[in-house]
Design a protein around this motif. Structure first.
Motif, PDB file in Angstrom:
ATOM      1  N   MET A   1       0.845  -1.182   0.000  1.00 15.23           N
ATOM      2  CA  MET A   1       0.000   0.000   0.000  1.00 15.23           C
ATOM      3  C   MET A   1       0.884   1.237   0.000  1.00 15.23           C
ATOM      4  O   MET A   1       1.840   1.350   0.751  1.00 15.23           O
ATOM      5  CB  MET A   1      -0.895  -0.029   1.236  1.00 15.23           C
ATOM      6  N   ARG A   2       0.567   2.185  -0.828  1.00 10.62           N
ATOM      7  CA  ARG A   2       1.341   3.401  -0.977  1.00 10.62           C
ATOM      8  C   ARG A   2       0.921   4.429   0.066  1.00 10.62           C
ATOM      9  O   ARG A   2      -0.260   4.640   0.303  1.00 10.62           O
ATOM     10  CB  ARG A   2       1.096   3.969  -2.378  1.00 10.62           C
ATOM     11  N   SER A   3       1.921   5.097   0.683  1.00  9.91           N
ATOM     12  CA  SER A   3       1.632   6.127   1.684  1.00  9.91           C
ATOM     13  C   SER A   3       1.069   7.363   1.011  1.00  9.91           C
ATOM     14  O   SER A   3       1.450   7.703  -0.107  1.00  9.91           O
ATOM     15  CB  SER A   3       2.903   6.515   2.431  1.00  9.91           C
ATOM     16  N   THR A   4       0.179   8.019   1.702  1.00 10.00           N
ATOM     17  CA  THR A   4      -0.352   9.282   1.206  1.00 10.00           C
ATOM     18  C   THR A   4       0.614  10.404   1.557  1.00 10.00           C
ATOM     19  O   THR A   4       1.521  10.241   2.373  1.00 10.00           O
ATOM     20  CB  THR A   4      -1.717   9.586   1.838  1.00 10.00           C
ATOM     21  N   THR A   5       0.416  11.555   0.989  1.00  8.72           N
ATOM     22  CA  THR A   5       1.234  12.713   1.305  1.00  8.72           C
ATOM     23  C   THR A   5       1.145  13.038   2.782  1.00  8.72           C
ATOM     24  O   THR A   5       2.152  13.346   3.414  1.00  8.72           O
ATOM     25  CB  THR A   5       0.797  13.934   0.456  1.00  8.72           C
ATOM     26  N   HIS A   6      -0.045  12.923   3.344  1.00 11.55           N
ATOM     27  CA  HIS A   6      -0.205  13.184   4.781  1.00 11.55           C
ATOM     28  C   HIS A   6       0.631  12.210   5.591  1.00 11.55           C
ATOM     29  O   HIS A   6       1.296  12.602   6.557  1.00 11.55           O
ATOM     30  CB  HIS A   6      -1.672  13.083   5.198  1.00 11.55           C
ATOM     31  N   GLU A   7       0.602  10.938   5.220  1.00 12.19           N
ATOM     32  CA  GLU A   7       1.384   9.933   5.937  1.00 12.19           C
ATOM     33  C   GLU A   7       2.877  10.193   5.782  1.00 12.19           C
ATOM     34  O   GLU A   7       3.644  10.037   6.730  1.00 12.19           O
ATOM     35  CB  GLU A   7       1.023   8.523   5.465  1.00 12.19           C
ATOM     36  N   GLN A   8       3.298  10.591   4.598  1.00 10.87           N
ATOM     37  CA  GLN A   8       4.710  10.908   4.372  1.00 10.87           C
ATOM     38  C   GLN A   8       5.125  12.120   5.203  1.00 10.87           C
ATOM     39  O   GLN A   8       6.217  12.130   5.785  1.00 10.87           O
ATOM     40  CB  GLN A   8       4.972  11.169   2.890  1.00 10.87           C
ATOM     41  N   ASN A   9       4.272  13.130   5.274  1.00 11.34           N
ATOM     42  CA  ASN A   9       4.590  14.326   6.068  1.00 11.34           C
ATOM     43  C   ASN A   9       4.691  13.991   7.552  1.00 11.34           C
ATOM     44  O   ASN A   9       5.610  14.452   8.242  1.00 11.34           O
ATOM     45  CB  ASN A   9       3.546  15.419   5.840  1.00 11.34           C
ATOM     46  N   LYS A  10       3.760  13.186   8.052  1.00 11.62           N
ATOM     47  CA  LYS A  10       3.809  12.795   9.467  1.00 11.62           C
ATOM     48  C   LYS A  10       5.070  11.987   9.749  1.00 11.62           C
ATOM     49  O   LYS A  10       5.757  12.217  10.750  1.00 11.62           O
ATOM     50  CB  LYS A  10       2.550  12.004   9.855  1.00 11.62           C
ATOM     51  N   ALA A  11       5.396  11.068   8.868  1.00  9.68           N
ATOM     52  CA  ALA A  11       6.597  10.246   9.052  1.00  9.68           C
ATOM     53  C   ALA A  11       7.854  11.113   9.031  1.00  9.68           C
ATOM     54  O   ALA A  11       8.780  10.895   9.822  1.00  9.68           O
ATOM     55  CB  ALA A  11       6.664   9.170   7.974  1.00  9.68           C
ATOM     56  N   ALA A  12       7.894  12.111   8.156  1.00  9.05           N
ATOM     57  CA  ALA A  12       9.062  13.000   8.072  1.00  9.05           C
ATOM     58  C   ALA A  12       9.244  13.783   9.370  1.00  9.05           C
ATOM     59  O   ALA A  12      10.356  13.908   9.890  1.00  9.05           O
ATOM     60  CB  ALA A  12       8.926  13.950   6.887  1.00  9.05           C
ATOM     61  N   VAL A  13       8.150  14.306   9.913  1.00 13.20           N
ATOM     62  CA  VAL A  13       8.234  15.067  11.159  1.00 13.20           C
ATOM     63  C   VAL A  13       8.692  14.166  12.300  1.00 13.20           C
ATOM     64  O   VAL A  13       9.593  14.535  13.067  1.00 13.20           O
ATOM     65  CB  VAL A  13       6.878  15.742  11.493  1.00 13.20           C
ATOM     66  N   LEU A  14       8.122  12.988  12.421  1.00 13.47           N
ATOM     67  CA  LEU A  14       8.511  12.084  13.510  1.00 13.47           C
ATOM     68  C   LEU A  14       9.971  11.662  13.388  1.00 13.47           C
ATOM     69  O   LEU A  14      10.698  11.619  14.383  1.00 13.47           O
ATOM     70  CB  LEU A  14       7.592  10.870  13.549  1.00 13.47           C
ATOM     71  N   GLU A  15      10.414  11.372  12.184  1.00 18.88           N
ATOM     72  CA  GLU A  15      11.826  10.983  12.009  1.00 18.88           C
ATOM     73  C   GLU A  15      12.750  12.165  12.285  1.00 18.88           C
ATOM     74  O   GLU A  15      13.789  12.009  12.940  1.00 18.88           O
ATOM     75  CB  GLU A  15      12.063  10.425  10.609  1.00 18.88           C
ATOM     76  N   ALA A  16      12.367  13.343  11.815  1.00 16.67           N
ATOM     77  CA  ALA A  16      13.183  14.536  12.062  1.00 16.67           C
ATOM     78  C   ALA A  16      13.323  14.815  13.550  1.00 16.67           C
ATOM     79  O   ALA A  16      14.428  15.076  14.053  1.00 16.67           O
ATOM     80  CB  ALA A  16      12.558  15.742  11.352  1.00 16.67           C
ATOM     81  N   PHE A  17      12.218  14.764  14.280  1.00 23.16           N
ATOM     82  CA  PHE A  17      12.255  15.007  15.727  1.00 23.16           C
ATOM     83  C   PHE A  17      13.093  13.951  16.439  1.00 23.16           C
ATOM     84  O   PHE A  17      13.862  14.272  17.341  1.00 23.16           O
ATOM     85  CB  PHE A  17      10.832  15.042  16.295  1.00 23.16           C
ATOM     86  N   ASP A  18      12.953  12.684  16.041  1.00 25.55           N
ATOM     87  CA  ASP A  18      13.725  11.618  16.675  1.00 25.55           C
ATOM     88  C   ASP A  18      15.219  11.811  16.430  1.00 25.55           C
ATOM     89  O   ASP A  18      16.035  11.705  17.357  1.00 25.55           O
ATOM     90  CB  ASP A  18      13.267  10.252  16.167  1.00 25.55           C
ATOM     91  N   LEU A  19      15.591  12.098  15.195  1.00 23.18           N
ATOM     92  CA  LEU A  19      17.005  12.288  14.877  1.00 23.18           C
ATOM     93  C   LEU A  19      17.612  13.463  15.619  1.00 23.18           C
ATOM     94  O   LEU A  19      18.732  13.370  16.134  1.00 23.18           O
ATOM     95  CB  LEU A  19      17.191  12.489  13.369  1.00 23.18           C
ATOM     96  N   LEU A  20      16.889  14.571  15.695  1.00 24.86           N
ATOM     97  CA  LEU A  20      17.441  15.765  16.325  1.00 24.86           C
ATOM     98  C   LEU A  20      17.380  15.693  17.849  1.00 24.86           C
ATOM     99  O   LEU A  20      18.403  15.842  18.519  1.00 24.86           O
ATOM    100  CB  LEU A  20      16.719  17.019  15.836  1.00 24.86           C
ATOM    101  N   PHE A  21      16.214  15.471  18.402  1.00 22.12           N
ATOM    102  CA  PHE A  21      16.038  15.581  19.853  1.00 22.12           C
ATOM    103  C   PHE A  21      16.479  14.326  20.612  1.00 22.12           C
ATOM    104  O   PHE A  21      17.030  14.437  21.705  1.00 22.12           O
ATOM    105  CB  PHE A  21      14.584  15.907  20.194  1.00 22.12           C
ATOM    106  N   ASN A  22      16.240  13.158  20.070  1.00 22.44           N
ATOM    107  CA  ASN A  22      16.548  11.924  20.790  1.00 22.44           C
ATOM    108  C   ASN A  22      17.924  11.359  20.452  1.00 22.44           C
ATOM    109  O   ASN A  22      18.659  10.946  21.336  1.00 22.44           O
ATOM    110  CB  ASN A  22      15.488  10.852  20.520  1.00 22.44           C
ATOM    111  N   LYS A  23      18.258  11.350  19.165  1.00 19.01           N
ATOM    112  CA  LYS A  23      19.523  10.733  18.742  1.00 19.01           C
ATOM    113  C   LYS A  23      20.665  11.733  18.612  1.00 19.01           C
ATOM    114  O   LYS A  23      21.821  11.329  18.513  1.00 19.01           O
ATOM    115  CB  LYS A  23      19.314   9.986  17.437  1.00 19.01           C
ATOM    116  N   ARG A  24      20.330  13.013  18.533  1.00 19.35           N
ATOM    117  CA  ARG A  24      21.344  14.064  18.369  1.00 19.35           C
ATOM    118  C   ARG A  24      22.228  13.812  17.148  1.00 19.35           C
ATOM    119  O   ARG A  24      23.423  14.067  17.158  1.00 19.35           O
ATOM    120  CB  ARG A  24      22.212  14.207  19.617  1.00 19.35           C
ATOM    121  N   ASP A  25      21.621  13.333  16.098  1.00 21.60           N
ATOM    122  CA  ASP A  25      22.318  13.084  14.837  1.00 21.60           C
ATOM    123  C   ASP A  25      22.062  14.291  13.931  1.00 21.60           C
ATOM    124  O   ASP A  25      21.140  14.294  13.113  1.00 21.60           O
ATOM    125  CB  ASP A  25      21.838  11.781  14.200  1.00 21.60           C
TER     126      ASP A  25
END
Length: 133
Positions: A1-25
């Motif tokens: 099943m293909r992700s919608t734009t909304h799903e892609q946007n939500k995934a991008a925000v969650l990954e961005a927050f995890d990388l910056l705030f949690n992983k400090r990458d």
């Protein structure tokens, strides 16, 4: 099943927050923030560099947890908790992010100290189903 734009946007925000705030990458996180990132928060200096520099100053114990995320068009709202930042109470945040070309382009937030059970007039927690310990 293909992700919608909304799903892609939500995934991008969650990954961005995890990388910056949690992983400090910071290098990996740069992929998610626009070079021309606009910051509207009263607590965060302007631009992507301002945000990243602020995170560098925060304790390594900083943690971001997401409770709810919603998307509409190019906007994402993430309801989350920032803890381990060295203040007496965690912050409960509603982060509003505008994405452009798949990158975080603009940000607003509403922050509030997390209430304890004794401090909650409603008797309900602000994040999840339990009060902070």
């Amino acid at each position: 099943m293909r992700s919608t734009t909304h799903e892609q946007n939500k995934a991008a925000v969650l990954e961005a927050f995890d990388l910056l705030f949690n992983k400090r990458d910071y290098t990996a996180a740069e992929r998610f923030w626009s070079d021309s990132y606009i910051q509207h928060s009263a607590h965060i200096p302007a631009g992507r560099a301002g945000l990243f520099d602020l995170v560098r100053l925060l304790p390594q114990t900083l943690v971001y947890e997401n409770n709810l995320i919603m998307a509409e068009g190019d906007f994402v709202i993430a309801h989350g908790r920032f803890s381990g930042h060295g203040r007496p109470a965690a912050w409960i945040a509603a982060d509003i992010i505008r994405l452009e070309n798949g990158k975080l382009a603009e940000h607003w937030d509403v922050l509030q100290d997390e209430a304890t059970q004794a401090g909650s007039a409603s008797g309900l927690p602000m994040f999840g189903d339990r009060f902070p310990s």
